[in-house]
Design a protein around this motif. Structure first.
Motif, short mmCIF file in Angstrom:
data_model
loop_
_atom_site.label_atom_id
_atom_site.label_comp_id
_atom_site.label_asym_id
_atom_site.label_seq_id
_atom_site.Cartn_x
_atom_site.Cartn_y
_atom_site.Cartn_z
N ILE A 103 9.45 8.30 9.96
CA ILE A 103 9.13 7.99 8.68
C ILE A 103 8.52 9.24 8.04
N THR A 104 8.97 9.43 6.63
CA THR A 104 8.47 10.39 5.89
C THR A 104 7.83 9.85 4.75
N LEU A 105 6.64 10.28 4.55
CA LEU A 105 5.84 9.61 3.18
C LEU A 105 6.05 10.69 2.34
N LEU A 106 6.67 10.23 0.94
CA LEU A 106 7.21 11.30 -0.10
C LEU A 106 6.16 10.93 -1.37
N GLY A 107 6.12 11.97 -2.11
CA GLY A 107 5.57 12.28 -3.32
C GLY A 107 5.72 13.65 -3.98
N GLN A 108 5.61 14.11 -4.91
CA GLN A 108 5.45 15.16 -5.65
C GLN A 108 4.55 15.80 -4.90
N ASN A 109 3.17 15.31 -4.95
CA ASN A 109 2.10 15.98 -4.45
C ASN A 109 1.49 14.87 -3.47
N VAL A 110 1.72 14.59 -2.30
CA VAL A 110 1.22 13.51 -1.58
C VAL A 110 -0.09 13.72 -1.40
N ASN A 111 -0.81 15.22 -1.23
CA ASN A 111 -1.99 15.23 -0.91
C ASN A 111 -3.11 14.62 -2.01
N SER A 112 -2.59 14.55 -3.18
CA SER A 112 -3.28 13.86 -4.13
C SER A 112 -3.38 12.51 -4.28
N TYR A 113 -2.88 12.03 -3.06
CA TYR A 113 -2.67 10.41 -3.04
C TYR A 113 -3.92 9.55 -3.43
N LYS A 114 -4.05 8.83 -4.26
CA LYS A 114 -5.17 8.45 -4.71
C LYS A 114 -6.22 7.63 -4.01
N TYR A 115 -5.45 7.10 -3.01
CA TYR A 115 -6.15 6.20 -1.97
C TYR A 115 -6.45 6.85 -0.74
#
Length: 372
Positions: free
Chosen positions: A196-208
């Motif tokens: 499984i790969t968690l995706l985002g433009q910038n996952v390091n700044s995920y709010k939670y």
């Protein structure tokens, strides 16, 4: 005979994840996938499809041009089969100051990024659809029965790097609730997903908290947890905290890969790019990773030919490549993107200089990777 579909995807893993969601909507509506032969823009087999979706990317000019060429090539197919439905999806769809219907009059509908519900609405009103389409929604995201699966944990970007169009086409940063993401991951695991790969433009700044998310996902894995692989991308160096690095190093199921796009090896260029870190800080992140996991794989992105880049500043990028010893480098020449700050900067580099620097960078990277 069931209706068929074909999806052509350009760009990043966020686009791949969006395409998987679109596939889920189509298959819920009774469509069957046509698998093309060949690769890249030479792919064939889609000519028999009842609906063709082109998921576009505008981050770099080359990707945009390739997508536009493929969409234009479908004009003849539309003449052969007037019942063919063509959808333009992804980052080109919401691009400001562009009349897409005028540019592509043969395209039937336009779907912005991360909007599978738009396709649901279109299919509901399409006379080709003979059966009701179940509501899917972003949280019901079990979009395929693959061992490897992508899960978006956030969308958009607030960084506004001076060369990047992403905030303008994907919008501002939005983090999905952790419970919603975990429910999606649980569904994928129940279907047999082990990678499984968690995706985002910038996952390091995920709010939670990305570190919290990595731990919570691990609680869903069946024993032994080591049969699972958990990854995440893309990271921004300025938000790669000690907590994230330490969590990745600690958890056995998190793959020890760090993709940290540096973009340039020169502090002044980084400042003008609005990247929010210095080379000293970047090297500190690399040092932290290797102090905990010496064998961790560190990859990056490197851009050449940014407006005003001097020969000396370009040489600083080559020095950084040698100093860090990246396992992989995505390399590209700067291309002007509409609405971005860099597009208005003076001293835009001639194409021949950008290409010459790119070729030199490629040669250096090949040698570094060969030595690792």
């Amino acid at each position: 005979m069931p209706k068929t579909y074909f999806i052509k995807t350009y760009g990043c893993q966020m686009n791949a994840a969006d395409s998987a969601k679109l596939e889920g909507v189509l298959e819920s509506a009774g469509y069957q996938k046509i698998r093309g032969s060949g690769s890249g823009d030479q792919e064939s087999g889609y000519q028999d499809a009842d609906i063709i979706l082109v998921n576009t990317c505008v981050v770099r000019q080359n990707a945009e041009d390739r997508a536009a060429w493929f969409i234009q090539s479908l004009k003849g197919q539309k003449k052969v089969n007037p019942n063919l439905k063509i959808g333009l999806c992804g980052c080109l769809a919401p691009e400001p100051e562009r009349n897409l219907k005028e540019q592509f009059p043969h395209v039937d509908f336009f779907i912005p990024p991360n909007s599978p519900e738009k396709l649901e609405e279109i299919l509901k009103h399409d006379s080709h659809t003979s059966s009701p389409i179940p509501q899917t929604g972003m949280g019901d995201g079990v979009w395929g029965k693959r061992k490897a699966s992508f899960v978006s944990i956030m969308h958009g970007c607030d960084n506004f790097c001076s060369y990047c169009v992403v905030p303008y086409v994907r919008g501002r940063e939005f983090s999905r609730p952790m419970a919603e993401v975990l429910a999606e991951v649980k569904g994928l695991i129940e279907q047999g997903a082990t990678d499984i790969t968690l995706l985002g433009q910038n996952v390091n700044s995920y709010k939670y908290g990305l570190a919290n998310m990595l731990r919570e996902v691990g609680k869903l894995f069946l024993l032994p947890v080591t049969r699972y692989s958990l990854r995440f991308m893309t990271s921004h160096p300025k938000d790669m905290t000690d907590e994230i690095i330490e969590t990745v190093a600690e958890l056995p199921y998190v793959v020890k890969d760090f993709h940290l796009p540096v973009q340039s090896g020169d502090d002044e260029i980084l400042r003008r790019m609005n990247r929010g870190y210095t080379i000293e800080y970047y090297l500190d992140r690399v040092k932290k990773i290797r102090s905990l996991r010496p064998q961790a794989r560190i990859s990056t992105d490197m851009m050449v030919g940014f407006p005003g880049e001097t020969d000396e500043q370009f040489e600083n990028s080559l020095k950084l490549i040698n100093e860090v010893g990246f396992t992989m480098v995505n390399m590209f020449a700067y291309s002007t993107r509409p609405q971005t700050a860099a597009a208005k900067m003076p001293d835009q580099a001639p194409e021949e200089i950008k290409q010459a620097r790119l070729q030199k960078l490629i040669a250096v990277v090949r040698e570094v990777v060969r030595m690792i």
